[in-house]
Design a protein around this motif. Structure first.
Motif, short mmCIF file in Angstrom:
data_model
loop_
_atom_site.label_atom_id
_atom_site.label_comp_id
_atom_site.label_asym_id
_atom_site.label_seq_id
_atom_site.Cartn_x
_atom_site.Cartn_y
_atom_site.Cartn_z
N GLY A 115 -58.11 -2.41 -47.42
CA GLY A 115 -57.79 -1.15 -47.19
C GLY A 115 -56.33 -0.83 -47.84
N ALA A 116 -55.54 -0.19 -46.90
CA ALA A 116 -54.23 0.37 -47.43
C ALA A 116 -53.30 -0.81 -47.97
N VAL A 117 -53.52 -1.78 -47.28
CA VAL A 117 -52.48 -3.12 -47.92
C VAL A 117 -52.77 -3.35 -49.34
N LEU A 118 -53.74 -3.12 -49.88
CA LEU A 118 -54.05 -3.20 -51.19
C LEU A 118 -52.98 -2.21 -52.11
N LEU A 119 -52.52 -1.06 -51.58
CA LEU A 119 -51.68 -0.49 -52.27
C LEU A 119 -50.48 -1.00 -52.70
N GLN A 120 -50.27 -2.11 -52.19
CA GLN A 120 -48.87 -2.70 -52.56
C GLN A 120 -49.13 -3.83 -53.93
N HIS A 121 -50.27 -3.66 -54.23
CA HIS A 121 -50.84 -4.71 -55.47
C HIS A 121 -51.45 -3.87 -56.25
N THR A 122 -51.15 -3.07 -57.34
CA THR A 122 -51.36 -2.18 -58.20
C THR A 122 -52.57 -3.13 -58.88
N GLU A 123 -52.22 -4.17 -59.54
CA GLU A 123 -52.94 -5.03 -60.37
C GLU A 123 -54.53 -5.25 -59.59
N ARG A 124 -54.34 -5.67 -58.42
CA ARG A 124 -55.58 -5.86 -57.70
C ARG A 124 -56.45 -4.77 -57.56
N LEU A 125 -55.64 -3.29 -57.28
CA LEU A 125 -56.34 -2.31 -57.42
C LEU A 125 -57.17 -2.07 -58.53
N TYR A 126 -56.51 -2.31 -59.89
CA TYR A 126 -57.23 -1.93 -61.01
C TYR A 126 -58.61 -3.18 -61.12
N ALA A 127 -58.11 -4.27 -60.80
CA ALA A 127 -59.28 -5.19 -60.95
C ALA A 127 -60.56 -5.18 -60.39
N ILE A 128 -60.11 -4.63 -58.89
CA ILE A 128 -61.30 -4.45 -58.06
C ILE A 128 -62.06 -3.22 -58.69
N THR A 129 -61.50 -2.18 -58.92
CA THR A 129 -62.15 -0.94 -59.27
C THR A 129 -62.90 -1.02 -60.88
N LYS A 130 -62.15 -1.87 -61.49
CA LYS A 130 -62.83 -2.02 -63.01
C LYS A 130 -64.08 -2.98 -62.76
N ALA A 131 -63.97 -3.86 -62.09
CA ALA A 131 -65.21 -4.77 -61.83
C ALA A 131 -66.31 -3.82 -61.21
N VAL A 132 -66.20 -2.79 -60.28
CA VAL A 132 -67.00 -2.27 -59.63
C VAL A 132 -67.61 -1.37 -60.91
N ARG A 133 -66.93 -0.67 -61.49
CA ARG A 133 -67.19 0.44 -62.37
C ARG A 133 -68.12 -0.33 -63.57
N ASN A 134 -67.88 -1.46 -63.92
CA ASN A 134 -68.56 -2.19 -64.98
C ASN A 134 -69.95 -2.65 -64.37
N ALA A 135 -70.12 -2.75 -63.02
CA ALA A 135 -71.23 -3.25 -62.56
C ALA A 135 -72.34 -1.98 -62.05
N VAL A 136 -71.52 -0.75 -62.22
CA VAL A 136 -72.55 0.10 -61.74
C VAL A 136 -73.08 0.87 -62.93
N PRO A 137 -74.15 1.29 -62.67
CA PRO A 137 -74.77 1.98 -64.04
C PRO A 137 -74.08 3.19 -64.14
N ALA A 138 -73.71 3.72 -65.43
CA ALA A 138 -72.90 4.84 -65.89
C ALA A 138 -73.32 6.05 -65.26
N HIS A 139 -74.59 6.32 -65.00
CA HIS A 139 -75.01 7.75 -64.33
C HIS A 139 -74.33 7.88 -63.03
N ILE A 140 -74.04 6.73 -62.43
CA ILE A 140 -73.84 6.88 -60.61
C ILE A 140 -72.22 6.86 -60.85
N PRO A 141 -71.43 8.00 -60.25
CA PRO A 141 -70.07 8.06 -60.16
C PRO A 141 -69.53 6.88 -59.38
N VAL A 142 -68.32 6.48 -59.46
CA VAL A 142 -67.44 5.51 -58.74
C VAL A 142 -66.19 6.51 -58.57
N SER A 143 -66.07 6.37 -57.28
CA SER A 143 -64.61 7.06 -56.85
C SER A 143 -63.74 6.17 -55.98
N ALA A 144 -62.49 6.50 -55.60
CA ALA A 144 -61.74 5.83 -54.86
C ALA A 144 -60.71 6.87 -54.03
#
Length: 332
Positions: free
Chosen positions: A118-147
């Motif tokens: 949750g919100a505690v990750l807002l203190q760690h910008t690099e971790r936000l990017y890593a989590i989100t990038k990993a999810v986006r790469n794992a999900v088919p392109a036609h399915i949106p990923v939001s945050a």
């Protein structure tokens, strides 16, 4: 890929609310109307790839094309801090037919934050990017990923950096709850910060926080410079708020729901929750009644009449009694 026109004059999403915005309430609120998409309560990802039954428990709509019976899409929200686990679970949700996947970087709950979610990750910008990038790469392109994010944890110093990191990781849109974790749900919401975020990202941004009336919706749109809204508590308190907002902005008349209509919706939820034990049922019903009571003197009377009852027999007996009493009074 986007479920909405980013230049839309108005778009209203129903916010996830832990312990309240479940399948049953989504069905009731989307049947009232005025909602463009819903987001599930967060599904916590911590140690393993969850079985399908867990995702179907949080989102039974997956069995009906990922939509409520009213035809409103339901997006699946995941919460966690491990990029690989988040990615693997997102891929499984996508395979089940999720219309979209949302990542929770805004939950202020202490138990969640202590587990590095949750919100505690807002203190760690690099971790936000890593989590989100990993999810986006794992999900088919036609399915949106939001945050969804808040403006920060204890302050707003990283708000722009965090938004840019999430956009760079490949999300299709961002929802911003315009308060920090420490600000919780206390007014005001800093809508002008959403306008600042919009200046540094090139994706649509949904504005969220402290929207209880059509006038507040318009003020939020003006200050945030976004026509796209996400509303939680306001829609729980006024199930037709989406219709009210649309009518006001289109210059149309909308007959607001009366307290009797609220009570009818309330009974719909009670029927859906018959399987619960007495205290579970009455606690849940009182939770919704509390929100109703914030904007209705009649529903405040109902809430006061039933709030101390824990057995369903006593609860519904008191409910029926006060309902008959109120009916004898003129509606203001």
């Amino acid at each position: 890929m986007l479920p909405f026109d980013p230049n839309s004059s108005l778009y209203i999403a129903l916010a996830p609310m832990e312990g309240l915005m479940d399948f049953h309430l989504r069905e009731i609120l989307t049947a009232v109307g005025g909602i463009d998409h819903c987001v599930t309560e967060f599904i916590r990802i911590s140690q393993t790839v969850l079985p399908n039954r867990v995702f179907l428990k949080y989102c039974p709509e997956l069995a009906q094309g990922g939509k409520t019976l009213a035809g409103t899409p339901v997006h699946i929200q995941l919460l966690g801090s491990d990029p690989e686990l988040m990615a693997a679970n997102a891929a499984r949700v996508a395979a089940l037919g999720a219309p979209a996947i949302d990542l929770n970087f805004g939950c202020p709950a202490k138990t969640v934050n202590r587990s590095q979610g949750g919100a505690v990750l807002l203190q760690h910008t690099e971790r936000l990017y890593a989590i989100t990038k990993a999810v986006r790469n794992a999900v088919p392109a036609h399915i949106p990923v939001s945050a969804k994010m808040r403006l920060g944890y204890t302050d707003k110093a990283l708000a722009l950096d965090n938004a840019q990191a999430l956009a760079a990781a490949g999300i299709q849109w961002l929802t911003v709850h315009a308060r920090t974790k420490t600000e919780g749900y206390k007014p005001p919401a800093w809508w002008e910060w959403i306008a600042n975020i919009k200046q540094v990202v090139d994706i649509p941004v949904l504005a969220n926080g402290e929207i209880w009336t059509p006038d507040q919706a318009a003020a939020c749109q003006h200050q945030s410079q976004s026509r796209l809204l996400m509303i939680g508590r306001g829609l729980v308190a006024k199930p037709d708020l989406g219709l009210q907002i649309r009518a006001q902005q289109q210059g149309l008349f909308h007959q607001k729901l009366a307290w009797q209509d609220y009570l009818a919706l309330f009974y719909q939820l009670a029927e859906r929750l018959e399987h619960l034990e007495d205290k579970q049922l009455t606690d849940r019903m009182k939770q919704w009644l509390h929100y109703f009571s914030l904007h209705s003197t009649e529903m405040e009377s109902v809430f006061q009449a039933v709030k101390r009852h824990r057995s369903r027999h006593d609860f519904f007996a008191a409910l029926e009694s006060i309902g008959q009493t109120i009916k004898l009074q003129p509606t203001v």
